[in-house]
Design an enzyme around this catalytic site. Sequence first.
Site, mmCIF file in Angstrom:
data_model
loop_
_atom_site.group_PDB
_atom_site.id
_atom_site.type_symbol
_atom_site.label_atom_id
_atom_site.label_comp_id
_atom_site.label_asym_id
_atom_site.label_seq_id
_atom_site.Cartn_x
_atom_site.Cartn_y
_atom_site.Cartn_z
ATOM 1 N N LYS A 1 0.762 -1.159 -0.006
ATOM 2 C CA LYS A 1 -0.123 0.014 -0.198
ATOM 3 C C LYS A 1 0.975 1.083 -0.068
ATOM 4 C CE LYS A 1 -1.828 2.956 2.139
ATOM 5 N NZ LYS A 1 -1.717 4.429 1.710
ATOM 6 N N GLU B 1 9.383 1.169 11.146
ATOM 7 C CA GLU B 1 10.472 2.028 10.911
ATOM 8 C C GLU B 1 9.565 3.678 11.082
ATOM 9 O OE1 GLU B 1 13.432 1.618 10.640
ATOM 10 O OE2 GLU B 1 13.447 -0.597 10.024
ATOM 11 N N CYS C 1 13.600 10.205 7.240
ATOM 12 C CA CYS C 1 13.607 9.813 9.001
ATOM 13 C C CYS C 1 14.830 9.861 9.626
ATOM 14 C CB CYS C 1 13.164 8.548 8.807
ATOM 15 S SG CYS C 1 14.071 7.272 7.642
ATOM 16 N N GLU D 1 9.666 15.944 15.354
ATOM 17 C CA GLU D 1 10.062 16.047 13.890
ATOM 18 C C GLU D 1 9.630 17.046 13.142
ATOM 19 O OE1 GLU D 1 8.996 11.972 11.896
ATOM 20 O OE2 GLU D 1 10.968 12.027 11.300
#
Length: 503
Positions: A201, A276, A310, A407
Amino acid sequence: MQDYVNTMKAPVTDATRRFVSKPHRMLIGGAWEEASDGGTLDVFDPATGQAFAKVPAGGKADIDRAVAAARKAFDGGDWALMRAVDRERLLMKLADLVEANAQELAELEALDNGKPVTVARFADVALVVDSLRYMAGWATKIGGETMQPSVPIIREREFWGFTRREPVGVVGAIIPWNFPLLMAAWKMGPALASGCTMVLKPAEETPLSALRLAELVQEAGYPAGVFNVVTGLGHTAGAALSSHPHIDKLAFTGSTEIGKLVGKAALDNMTRISLELGGKSPMIVLEDADVDAVATGAAHGIFFNSGQVCTAGSRLFVHKKKFDQVVEGLSNIAAGMKVGAGLDPDTQLGPLVSAVQQERVMGYIRSGFDEGARAAVGGEAGAGGGYFVKPTVLVDARDDMRVVREEIFGPVVVAMPYDDLDEVARRANDTPYGLAASIWSNDLTRVHRLIPRIKAGTVWVNCHTVLDNSMPFGGFKQSGIGREMGRAVFDQYTELKSVLMAL
Ligand code: NAI
Ligand code: MG
């Protein structure tokens, strides 16, 4: 919409024009399918904000079909009987096909995600080819061990034992938009090498390269149902996949918030998970570091992929003796970067992926200003209709500011001075995340003293965000569970079976 790509001034190959302007379908059980309810999603060019293609908006019914196809392919037939050496050859063939279509795939990433086409070609697509070949090699090397069991309470018999590594089964893979093709490859390499089947997906922002990849999977000759792609939204298609009772493993890359959600949904079915997730990675510059090398390296660490990485080095800790010089060097690099459309071959920094991300990143910058930080460079959105944010270096920050704690996922670094090693180790770890860190120094003793103290899955020394297939990749703390790449990834894609025999 078809006109958009056909009348575009940017140099794209005919292959890209052809692919973008045709009707898009999902690959389910070896057939090209529309969404069951006929729904579609628009695909936007981040450089202009214009929609240029439509893909199926797959939902629960489509996930059900895809999981059933993957289940069938796993439970019997050609794929289940295939030998490891033939899985290796198929994956090698797929890697060759990706390589042969590298320019088209790079252009699709540039159009869909906004990233510079040169970066997409020589980083993303090159890494995909390398990753598939590396994982293909493991297909023939996965195996168990033999044991010599004692069984001390049954002395009259002899025993021997061995372990087998068996493919975990049907893998559901949910991936983000920052490296669409590479994240697909990171899941599909180990899944297909170990004999699993899968349903991918892709992110709703960037579905195109996954659909092109699915064509290449067909061309390579994979049996029907081994690899399926369902395009669609997270809370519909994604949620249906993560909570599906007939998948055996969920591989997710994305935000920590959604990672927790999908992890809980998967655990209800005891589905194996690897997550992750986000990061707030520190770059730690020691007193002896070379200022020019650090400025160049830190610019890569934070501005690569417009900071939508990331492992982005979003907190820059510099020893106070070098702080002003490093900030000046980094700011000069930022000021000189060419910000532009991904398809422009001169672009160094592309737009962010979406209007939502642009607004989120600008919101963080404003919050930094409100809390007293200052921009040494940047701090504003770019001009035009695209989702641009100028490369930004924030200073005068405190450890409790949102820009230091959360973040940002954009081209924004917060630079902060420090006095000594104990202090910087403590501040570097003062985050819920633990994905990566970098240390910049040639002082071997100090570097080695610092490495064990950093709570992160990867520590780079004198570089940042440098990936290699041999190196396991994943997070400590809220940055995730499990490791991708290297031999370690097969722990996530196989079940370990113990066989004990009485003689
Ligand atoms: P996200 O975590 O919502 O999206 C990642 C994937 O999860 C996409 O395929 C999405 O469709 C899917 N998803 C969303 N909701 C879901 C649900 N309820 N169930 C199952 N799947 C679902 O990330 P988003 O919203 O695109 O970005 C938000 C923030 O997340 C970014 O600003 C960034 O901080 C972080 N992020 C981190 C990434 C990383 O590589 N670690 C990648 C993308 C985003
Ligand atoms: Mg989201």
